[in-house]
Design a protein around this motif. Structure first.
Motif, mmCIF file in Angstrom:
data_model
loop_
_atom_site.group_PDB
_atom_site.id
_atom_site.type_symbol
_atom_site.label_atom_id
_atom_site.label_comp_id
_atom_site.label_asym_id
_atom_site.label_seq_id
_atom_site.Cartn_x
_atom_site.Cartn_y
_atom_site.Cartn_z
ATOM 1 N N UNK A 77 0.842 -1.213 0.000
ATOM 2 C CA UNK A 77 0.000 0.000 0.000
ATOM 3 C C UNK A 77 0.870 1.252 0.000
ATOM 4 N N UNK A 78 1.931 1.172 0.751
ATOM 5 C CA UNK A 78 2.796 2.345 0.839
ATOM 6 C C UNK A 78 3.440 2.646 -0.512
ATOM 7 N N UNK A 79 3.913 1.595 -1.185
ATOM 8 C CA UNK A 79 4.518 1.821 -2.503
ATOM 9 C C UNK A 79 3.478 2.427 -3.452
ATOM 10 N N UNK A 80 2.245 1.896 -3.397
ATOM 11 C CA UNK A 80 1.188 2.424 -4.280
ATOM 12 C C UNK A 80 0.949 3.905 -3.980
ATOM 13 N N UNK A 111 13.078 -0.727 -4.929
ATOM 14 C CA UNK A 111 14.359 -0.875 -4.231
ATOM 15 C C UNK A 111 14.853 0.477 -3.702
ATOM 16 N N UNK A 112 14.740 1.493 -4.552
ATOM 17 C CA UNK A 112 15.258 2.797 -4.146
ATOM 18 C C UNK A 112 14.429 3.395 -3.006
ATOM 19 N N UNK A 113 13.100 3.296 -3.124
ATOM 20 C CA UNK A 113 12.246 3.922 -2.100
ATOM 21 C C UNK A 113 12.400 3.169 -0.765
ATOM 22 N N UNK A 114 12.547 1.850 -0.843
ATOM 23 C CA UNK A 114 12.728 1.057 0.380
ATOM 24 C C UNK A 114 14.054 1.427 1.037
ATOM 25 N N UNK A 125 9.643 -6.645 -6.920
ATOM 26 C CA UNK A 125 10.857 -5.846 -6.734
ATOM 27 C C UNK A 125 11.240 -5.152 -8.040
ATOM 28 N N UNK A 126 11.158 -3.851 -8.050
ATOM 29 C CA UNK A 126 11.594 -3.085 -9.216
ATOM 30 C C UNK A 126 12.675 -2.128 -8.733
ATOM 31 N N UNK A 177 15.650 -7.882 -0.389
ATOM 32 C CA UNK A 177 15.797 -6.448 -0.108
ATOM 33 C C UNK A 177 17.152 -5.893 -0.512
ATOM 34 N N UNK A 178 18.100 -6.790 -0.730
ATOM 35 C CA UNK A 178 19.449 -6.321 -1.065
ATOM 36 C C UNK A 178 20.299 -6.199 0.195
#
Ligand SMILES: Nc1ncnc2c1ncn2[C@@H]1O[C@H](COP(=O)(O)OP(=O)(O)OP(=O)(O)O)[C@@H](O)[C@H]1O
Ligand SMILES: [Mg+2]
Length: 261
Positions: A160-163, A201-204, A196-197, A233-234
């Motif tokens: 939801x947060x990503x959306x 990745x960047x926003x996380x 995972x895009x 997550x990297x």
């Protein structure tokens, strides 16, 4: 006594969560001590209390009655704030998790958070699907409300947060990002479950790195085992999570299959 500079109230000693409270006045003290008898002098007692506020007298140097008065005075405000925090919680909690009550561990964590939000460790709740991670996260939020703290929380599923944060025409998601990133307490449910895009990745990374750098507590949940979470997550995010979080592993069967709910 309004708005003095640099007050040094020993909230920990009073067992009151730190916060902004209305300070007691001399009439408050009279009302407490004598049921409002305005004739009785309590100037010396009041001065002692003021000296505590100014850092000249430790709590242990006050009279027992002074301490009792301060506990009662601030405690009344905590009770009122607790009521408001619980109303806010009840308005936000999804129906399914409305009965999620905190255990001792959740209550202890919430009390540490209320006492010093920059010192408490974040939590990473992991375990397979249906074991009760989201339930547990909501129980922590109930415990936070019950603590009477004035601190505020936000709860989002990662998806939801990503959306919500995805840039849209004419909308500035920067402010939204900052509000989430700066929340006193952030609960991020189902970390690592989203597609995972590069953008995800960047926003996380930005979100978790900000909270890491500012020592802001979070509660993360994930149904991925640690090694898979690291892959998902990297390395940089996983490494920060390892340092920030106490890991709590929930075990058991999928409660949904057992017809628990
Ligand atoms: N301690 C508990 N007591 C009673 N019911 C519980 C408890 N923990 C979880 N449940 C119930 O079990 C179901 C699954 O819980 P929950 O949604 O928290 O699992 P989850 O681990 O978050 O699963 P997922 O990984 O799929 O998100 C829900 O209906 C929830 O209300
Ligand atoms: Mg869940």
């Amino acid at each position: 006594m309004n708005q003095q500079p640099k007050l040094t109230i020993d909230f920990a000693g009073l067992e009151i969560p730190p916060g902004n409270y209305a300070l007691p006045t001399l009439p408050d003290l009279r009302a407490y001590a004598f049921g409002g008898d305005g004739e009785r002098a309590l100037d010396d007692d009041y001065q002692r209390i003021e000296r505590h506020f100014m850092g000249d007298l430790a709590l242990s140097e006050l009279e027992a009655d002074d301490v009792r008065f301060l506990r009662a005075h601030f405690g009344e405000q905590v009770t009122e704030q607790r009521g408001q925090a619980l109303d806010y919680f009840e308005a936000k909690v999804p129906r399914r998790f409305a009965a999620a009550h905190p255990d001792e561990q959740a209550t202890a964590w919430a009390e540490q958070f209320a006492a010093d939000r920059h010192a408490v460790k974040s939590l990473l709740l992991i375990g397979p699907t249906g074991v009760g991670k989201t339930h547990c996260a909501w129980s922590v939020l109930r415990a936070v409300a019950e603590s009477g703290t004035q601190l505020r929380w936000q709860m989002h599923t990662a998806a939801d947060l990503y959306a919500h944060l995805r840039p849209r025409d004419g909308e500035d998601s920067h402010n939204t990002f900052q509000r989430v990133a700066d929340a006193h307490l952030l609960v991020l449910d189902d970390l690592g479950a989203s597609k995972w895009t590069e953008w995800v990745e960047e926003i996380t990374y930005r979100l978790i790195n900000h909270r890491y750098e500012e020592c802001l507590p979070s509660v993360f949940t994930s149904n991925l085992p640690p090694a898979k979470l690291r892959d998902a997550l990297g390395e940089r995010v996983a490494s920060r999570l390892t340092e920030m979080c106490d890991r709590i592993v929930l075990k058991g069967d999928d409660r949904r299959k057992g017809g628990v709910a």
